[in-house]
Motif scaffolding. Structure first.
Motif, mmCIF file in Angstrom:
data_model
loop_
_atom_site.group_PDB
_atom_site.id
_atom_site.type_symbol
_atom_site.label_atom_id
_atom_site.label_comp_id
_atom_site.label_asym_id
_atom_site.label_seq_id
_atom_site.Cartn_x
_atom_site.Cartn_y
_atom_site.Cartn_z
ATOM 1 N N TYR A 114 9.681 -9.171 14.115
ATOM 2 C CA TYR A 114 9.440 -9.609 12.737
ATOM 3 C C TYR A 114 8.949 -8.450 11.873
ATOM 4 N N GLU A 129 8.171 -11.535 7.229
ATOM 5 C CA GLU A 129 9.549 -11.822 6.809
ATOM 6 C C GLU A 129 9.636 -12.226 5.338
ATOM 7 N N LEU A 155 12.567 -19.971 5.107
ATOM 8 C CA LEU A 155 12.666 -20.120 6.566
ATOM 9 C C LEU A 155 12.509 -21.589 6.918
ATOM 10 N N SER A 156 13.204 -22.026 7.942
ATOM 11 C CA SER A 156 13.018 -23.397 8.415
ATOM 12 C C SER A 156 11.629 -23.534 9.017
ATOM 13 N N ALA A 158 10.914 -24.749 11.816
ATOM 14 C CA ALA A 158 11.002 -24.325 13.221
ATOM 15 C C ALA A 158 10.812 -22.812 13.344
ATOM 16 N N GLU A 159 11.374 -22.048 12.398
ATOM 17 C CA GLU A 159 11.201 -20.594 12.426
ATOM 18 C C GLU A 159 9.764 -20.205 12.105
ATOM 19 N N ILE A 160 9.148 -20.935 11.181
ATOM 20 C CA ILE A 160 7.750 -20.652 10.834
ATOM 21 C C ILE A 160 6.853 -20.936 12.045
ATOM 22 N N LYS A 162 7.709 -20.654 15.158
ATOM 23 C CA LYS A 162 7.897 -19.558 16.109
ATOM 24 C C LYS A 162 6.976 -18.383 15.769
ATOM 25 N N ILE A 163 6.848 -18.094 14.484
ATOM 26 C CA ILE A 163 5.923 -17.038 14.055
ATOM 27 C C ILE A 163 4.493 -17.440 14.412
#
Length: 397
Positions: A114, A129, A155-156, A158-160, A162-163
């Motif tokens: 990232y 990001e 960002l979705s 789900a992506e947030i 993951k971060i």
């Protein structure tokens, strides 16, 4: 097997734990229930007759199984208390601020692929990001929580998340809270960044326009894996799980959720969904206003909420089917008379109601996770990672 309910009277403790002298000395004299009773006239005959009277005054013949539990989580925390109630043993957290841990989190995020940068000169928070702010939580106790606030237009969720999980893996604070909403954006989020205490930098969440309709949130606890908890395991086994009240925010599941706060609305929603639901439904319900009254140090408000819940139980218990089970408990204490406005480290009551339940004592449990283990055995699913079931001790043969 019928419907199963866990009803949490948030902050309803029944006496300080013996380890308060070393872990939380400001709570050594705490006793939420006793002190409210001493300050105001309290009329909760249903809870008293179910077993609260036996637990606190050693009087009466309880109509429910009854016991008390120690807290296995460190301190006295609603989120960690509910993780424990779901069958986890949360780790011992350390208070951290982004000014101290930001560089190591930045390195971890960059190693995970990232882009992470400091968006505001002199501010100890990260922009990931171009869409996610990692900063201190400004609403909880200093250093207790790290927030991960995302722009869901970029960002979705789900992506947030993951971060957020990268952050969680590299910090030992009590919680990492990941949240966002499409109705806000990164410009708005950045515009409400502030320094709350010297060196404590974060997003002013109420001003960031993230709450309300479209709000997404996941709480990542220290030492907690929701995949090993009762709610997730019940859903995986095909049982519908309803989260009503604060459980909607602090227990991870995918089914019905309504983070309603006012007690009358919590209980009305619960009763309506209970009547509409499948015979194998699971309900996780939190009466939050008891806790709010404790924070406000308002014994009269606390009394009114308890009495409202007791009146509800008086009629509701008569409606439950012979196979149904209702477990009433708390997640910690919140003594409005103890001299501070924070949670208190107290034992919690356990009252188990049902026509197939023997009115016997289950003693003092070492962890609230025993409730999760009991609920899992009742459903016939695998046990969560922590806790010992007491179902065989209370079930009529």
């Amino acid at each position: 097997m019928g419907k199963l309910t866990l009803l949490v009277l948030d902050g309803f403790g029944i006496g300080a734990m013996s380890d308060c002298e070393t872990l939380k000395p400001e709570d050594i004299n705490a006793n939420t229930y006793k002190h409210i009773r001493e300050e105001v006239s309290l009329n909760i005959p249903v809870l008293y007759s179910l077993g609260l009277g036996k637990l606190t005054d050693d009087v009466g013949e309880p109509s429910a199984a009854y016991g008390r539990s120690n807290l296995a989580h460190y301190g006295a925390d609603t989120f960690m208390g509910h993780q424990e109630l779901m069958g986890s043993k949360p780790g011992i957290p350390t208070k951290r601020l982004m000014k101290d841990i930001g560089p190591s989190i930045k390195t971890a995020l960059e190693e995970a692929g990232y882009k992470a940068e400091y968006p505001i000169l002199g501010a100890a928070l990260l922009l990931v990001e171009g869409a996610v702010i990692v900063g201190d939580n400004l609403e909880s106790q200093l250093g207790n929580i790290i927030n991960v606030v995302g722009d869901m237009n970029l960002l979705s969720f789900a992506e947030i998340v993951k971060i957020g999980k990268v952050v969680r893996a590299n910090v030992d604070t009590s919680r990492v809270i990941v949240f966002g909403n499409k109705k806000t954006n990164i410009e708005v989020i950045l515009s409400v960044v502030k320094e709350n205490h010297p060196g404590q930098w974060g997003v002013d969440s109420p001003k960031a326009n993230v709450y309300g309709e479209g709000y997404h949130v996941v709480h990542l606890g220290h030492g907690v894996e929701f995949e090993n908890q009762f709610a997730h395991m019940a859903e995986q086994a095909g049982f519908p799980v309803y989260r009503i009240g604060k459980t909607a925010d602090v227990i991870q599941a995918d089914g019905f959720s309504d983070p309603v706060v006012e007690t009358k609305d919590v209980l009305a929603t619960y009763k309506r969904k209970y009547r509409e639901s499948e015979n194998n439904a699971v309900f996780l319900v939190n009466v939050q206003e008891t806790d709010l009254a404790g924070h406000k140090e308002d014994s009269l408000w606390y009394k009114e909420v308890l009495e409202e819940a007791d009146r509800f139980l008086a009629s509701f218990i008569q409606e439950i089917d012979p196979e149904d089970v209702l477990i009433i408990t708390a997640d910690h204490g919140n003594d409005p008379t103890v001299g501070h406005s924070n949670h208190t480290r107290e034992q919690t009551p356990i009252l188990i109601v049902g026509k197939q339940i023997e009115p016997v004592s289950i003693g003092v449990r070492s962890t609230m996770a025993d409730i999760a283990a009991t609920m899992a055995e009742y459903l016939g699913i695998d046990a969560p990672e922590y806790g010992t079931s007491f179902l065989r001790d209370i079930r009529k043969i």
